[in-house]
Design a protein around this motif. Structure first.
Motif, short mmCIF file in Angstrom:
data_model
loop_
_atom_site.label_atom_id
_atom_site.label_comp_id
_atom_site.label_asym_id
_atom_site.label_seq_id
_atom_site.Cartn_x
_atom_site.Cartn_y
_atom_site.Cartn_z
N LEU A 184 -33.39 30.93 15.95
CA LEU A 184 -32.80 30.60 14.65
C LEU A 184 -31.50 29.82 14.82
CD1 LEU A 184 -33.40 33.94 12.71
CD2 LEU A 184 -34.52 31.74 12.32
N THR A 185 -30.71 30.17 15.83
CA THR A 185 -29.47 29.45 16.09
C THR A 185 -29.75 27.99 16.41
OG1 THR A 185 -28.37 31.45 16.93
CG2 THR A 185 -27.43 29.32 17.58
N ILE A 186 -30.68 27.76 17.32
CA ILE A 186 -31.02 26.38 17.71
C ILE A 186 -31.61 25.62 16.53
CG2 ILE A 186 -32.51 24.98 19.20
CD1 ILE A 186 -32.32 27.27 21.28
N TRP A 187 -32.49 26.28 15.79
CA TRP A 187 -33.16 25.62 14.65
C TRP A 187 -32.14 25.19 13.59
CZ3 TRP A 187 -38.11 24.04 14.11
CH2 TRP A 187 -38.53 23.65 12.84
N ILE A 188 -31.19 26.06 13.30
CA ILE A 188 -30.21 25.77 12.25
C ILE A 188 -29.21 24.72 12.69
CG2 ILE A 188 -28.28 26.81 10.99
CD1 ILE A 188 -30.07 29.28 10.59
N VAL A 189 -28.90 24.67 13.98
CA VAL A 189 -28.03 23.59 14.49
C VAL A 189 -28.74 22.24 14.33
CG1 VAL A 189 -27.03 22.57 16.57
CG2 VAL A 189 -26.69 25.01 16.10
N LEU A 190 -30.04 22.22 14.62
CA LEU A 190 -30.82 20.97 14.51
C LEU A 190 -31.11 20.61 13.06
CD1 LEU A 190 -33.38 21.52 17.42
CD2 LEU A 190 -31.37 20.03 17.43
N PHE A 191 -31.33 21.63 12.24
CA PHE A 191 -31.68 21.40 10.83
C PHE A 191 -30.76 22.24 9.94
CE2 PHE A 191 -35.54 21.18 13.47
CZ PHE A 191 -35.88 19.84 13.29
N PRO A 192 -29.52 21.82 9.77
CA PRO A 192 -28.52 22.64 9.07
C PRO A 192 -28.84 22.97 7.62
CG PRO A 192 -27.70 20.40 9.49
CD PRO A 192 -28.94 20.56 10.28
N ARG A 193 -29.68 22.19 6.97
CA ARG A 193 -30.02 22.46 5.57
C ARG A 193 -31.25 23.36 5.41
NH1 ARG A 193 -27.09 19.31 2.20
NH2 ARG A 193 -26.07 17.48 3.09
N THR A 194 -31.79 23.81 6.51
CA THR A 194 -33.00 24.63 6.47
C THR A 194 -32.77 25.96 5.74
OG1 THR A 194 -34.71 25.69 7.82
CG2 THR A 194 -32.47 25.71 8.68
#
Length: 221
Positions: free
Chosen positions: A190-200
């Motif tokens: 989740l950390t990596i995903w949110i860094v890559l896609f901050p508006r997710t």
């Protein structure tokens, strides 16, 4: 077992990120105040004090200026390159060495300065002192826009003290009771995903029974 994965992933990250570390170090050396790394005393498990490592993004005397240990969006103490490093979270990458040294884990509550720890409600302070801090955690993910929130409240210091800090502690104490390998890997993802896609909005699908966010905070996010 988690410690073994911490060591493995931190060594892997250091090897993979070493070229980026070199490039950023060169830029920092010849910009701003010429500082590359910033070492700040933080409070770890069992109230052990250690030096948290970050890339330098702010004026050297920042802890004694303005909002002190609290940073808001557009903070005038942030150096030119610091804005980019903080926005992309690259300034946090040297903490991989703290993970390797065992000061923190990849997943856990963010370690605070003593002033921040003093703002924990008493019962939560005791519980938090038993938890190993981390590079990222559920509270960090939920409040990833913390600087933006603090930039729009009337008194960021008081808001941080009375609203943000107690809520973070409540979340992390709750999360510590669900500490297992599954959630360890899930929070890394989740950390990596949110860094890559901050508006997710992906976080809405997980940890739905977590403590409720204070209304004062909900309306600002």
């Amino acid at each position: 077992m988690i410690r073994i994965f911490d060591i493995f992933f931190s060594l892997l990250a250091i090897i993979f990120l070493s070229p980026i570390f070199v490039i950023i170090s060169i830029f920092l050396k010849f910009s701003g105040e010429g500082e590359i790394l910033y070492f700040q005393e933080r409070i770890g498990k069992n109230k052990k004090v250690f030096k948290l490592i970050k890339f330098a993004t702010m004026l050297k005397n920042s802890p004694n200026i303005g909002t002190k240990s609290i940073t808001v969006k557009g903070d005038p103490r942030i150096l030119p390159m610091g804005h980019f490093l903080r926005k992309t979270k690259i300034n946090e990458l040297p903490q991989i060495f703290n993970v390797l040294f065992g000061d923190i884990s990849l997943i856990g509550p963010r370690p605070l300065v003593q002033e921040g720890v003093d703002n924990y409600p008493r019962e939560l302070e005791i519980e938090m002192s038993k938890i190993k801090p981390g590079l990222s955690g559920l509270a960090s993910i939920l409040l990833r826009n913390e600087e933006e929130v603090l930039s729009v409240v009337e008194d960021p210091v008081e808001f941080h003290k009375k609203i943000l800090t107690p809520f973070k502690a409540e979340i992390e104490v709750w999360m510590s009771k669900k500490n297992n390998l599954t959630n360890y890997f899930l929070l890394i993802f989740l950390t990596i995903w949110i860094v890559l896609f901050p508006r997710t909005k992906i976080l809405n699908n997980f940890f739905k029974d977590r403590p409720k966010m204070p209304d004062e905070l909900t309306k600002l996010l």
